[in-house]
Every structure is written in C-alpha cells, then in structure tokens.
Design a protein around this motif. Structure first.
Motif, short mmCIF file in Angstrom:
data_model
loop_
_atom_site.label_atom_id
_atom_site.label_comp_id
_atom_site.label_asym_id
_atom_site.label_seq_id
_atom_site.Cartn_x
_atom_site.Cartn_y
_atom_site.Cartn_z
N GLY A 1 0.80 -1.22 0.00
CA GLY A 1 0.00 0.00 0.00
C GLY A 1 0.83 1.27 0.00
N LEU A 2 2.16 1.11 0.02
CA LEU A 2 3.03 2.29 0.09
C LEU A 2 2.91 3.20 -1.13
CD1 LEU A 2 5.14 3.81 1.73
CD2 LEU A 2 6.90 2.38 0.67
N GLU B 1 0.38 3.80 -3.08
CA GLU B 1 -0.87 4.56 -3.00
C GLU B 1 -0.80 5.63 -1.92
OE1 GLU B 1 -4.34 6.23 -3.79
OE2 GLU B 1 -3.24 4.81 -5.06
N TRP B 2 -0.21 5.28 -0.77
CA TRP B 2 -0.03 6.26 0.30
C TRP B 2 0.80 7.44 -0.19
CZ3 TRP B 2 4.30 8.21 2.76
CH2 TRP B 2 4.07 8.98 3.91
N MET B 3 1.87 7.16 -0.94
CA MET B 3 2.72 8.23 -1.47
C MET B 3 1.93 9.10 -2.45
SD MET B 3 6.42 6.46 -2.04
CE MET B 3 7.50 6.09 -0.65
N ARG B 4 1.09 8.47 -3.27
CA ARG B 4 0.28 9.26 -4.21
C ARG B 4 -0.64 10.22 -3.46
NH1 ARG B 4 -0.27 4.04 -6.51
NH2 ARG B 4 1.15 3.79 -8.28
N VAL B 5 -1.21 9.75 -2.37
CA VAL B 5 -2.08 10.61 -1.55
C VAL B 5 -1.26 11.80 -1.00
CG1 VAL B 5 -3.41 10.73 0.59
CG2 VAL B 5 -3.70 8.78 -0.97
N GLN B 6 -0.03 11.54 -0.57
CA GLN B 6 0.81 12.62 -0.04
C GLN B 6 1.12 13.65 -1.12
OE1 GLN B 6 1.19 12.55 3.34
NE2 GLN B 6 -0.10 10.77 2.93
N ASP C 1 -0.93 18.22 8.57
CA ASP C 1 0.26 17.37 8.55
C ASP C 1 1.51 18.26 8.57
OD1 ASP C 1 2.51 15.96 6.88
OD2 ASP C 1 1.20 14.35 7.59
#
Length: 199
Positions: free
Chosen positions: A8-9, A11-16, A172
């Motif tokens: 899932g990393l 996708e998490w980076m894309r969100v960031q 954040d």
C-alpha cells in the motif's frame, strides 16, 4: 521485481503528493499577501533594518535557510548582503538562556536583545502553539518590530501577536513545512526583485 506493491506504500505516497499539490494551490491564493510581505521586508531594508527569524525543529531549519538567502544570495548572484539573523543558529546562546531562564524564553531573550523599532521578526510554528515562538513574537511586538507568523490551519495563538499571519491549510507537519518553504521562496525572491530588479 516490485516488492512494495502489496504494502500500500505507492498509493499512500500518491495521496501525499496529491495533498502537497493541494497545499501549493492554496499558497497560490495567498499571492497578494505574500507580495505585501515582500514589500514590507524590502521597506525595512531600505531603512537599514534587519530580519530576525526563529522556530523549533524543522522550522528552525527553515529560519536558518531563509536567513541564508538574505545574507548570501537567492536568485541574484551579485547583490548586497541583507541583514538577517536566525535566532536558532548559536547553540551556546540557546542552551545558556534555556538553562538560566527556561526554554520558553530562548527567542524572547534574543529578540529583546536584537530587535529595534522597524525591524521584521518572523516566527514559525507548524502547530501555532510553540510557547517559545509565542514569547518571541510577543517580545518582538513590544520592541515595535513588524511581526510575521507562519503556521498551519489548526487553531493558533500566534495571530494575537502578529501583524501578518501566513496560514498553510494543512494539519500534517510535512505539508505545512512544504507550504512554508514555498511561501519563503516567493517572499524572498520578491524582496530581491523589489530592491535590486529581476537581473
């Protein structure tokens, strides 16, 4: 072979990245305010004033970064040095003041020693609640400096002491710091252009 797809990393980076882009767009909506800050700082330099900068942790690094762009150079390779002091840069001063007066007083003590009428004081706090930053802003106000704060979107006590408060609409810390970096680059490039032209 991609060993991280299942984590899932990506996708998490894309969100960031998406959030960082949203923050940059929000900074764009504050251009008039940032240009006014550039003008105020340029006026301070035109009257032989200086800029004092302070914050904790990553914000301390930002304060030192911005001071360097003023005293050294930013875009223009050959222009006069501009007086700027990062109050975070002297470990002996900070630790002595913290030891003798308490950590909440580290910036206030230095501001009281250095700020003069018409100088600019810039305090950075991503939370808006850093006690030593708030005390530094208060001291700057008492010394008749023009006080600028940088923070995030959470409820902030900084506005009470600031003539101008730049708020990055994020919670954040990393996104807030990135927004501050963009604001600083725009402001100090603007100061150069106002004082020395575009080169």
């Amino acid at each position: 072979m991609d060993t991280v797809t299942g984590t899932g990393l990506p996708e998490w980076m894309r969100v960031q990245v998406d959030e960082a882009q949203r923050v940059r767009s929000a900074v764009r909506s504050q251009i008039s305010n940032l240009a006014a800050i550039s003008s105020r700082i340029a006026s301070t330099y035109s009257h032989q004033g200086k800029v004092l900068l302070f914050g904790n942790g990553g914000s301390a690094a930002t304060a030192e970064h911005w001071a360097t762009e003023l005293t050294g150079r930013f875009y223009l390779p050959d222009r006069p040095a501009l007086a700027a002091v990062a109050l975070t840069a002297n470990a002996a001063q900070l630790t002595a003041i913290a030891n003798d007066f308490g950590y909440e007083e580290v910036f206030a003590r230095l501001v009281t020693a250095m700020a003069q009428d018409g100088d600019v004081a810039i305090g950075l706090s991503t939370s808006g609640r850093s006690a030593n930053v708030l005390r530094g802003l208060e001291a700057a106000k008492q010394r008749n400096a023009y006080v600028i704060g940088f923070t995030g979107q959470s409820s902030s006590s900084m506005e009470h002491w600031c003539d101008c408060l730049v708020t990055v609409p994020a919670t954040d810390t990393a996104r807030i710091q990135e927004g501050h970096d963009l604001c600083g680059h725009l402001i100090f490039a603007g100061v150069e252009r106002l004082l020395f032209g575009s080169g």
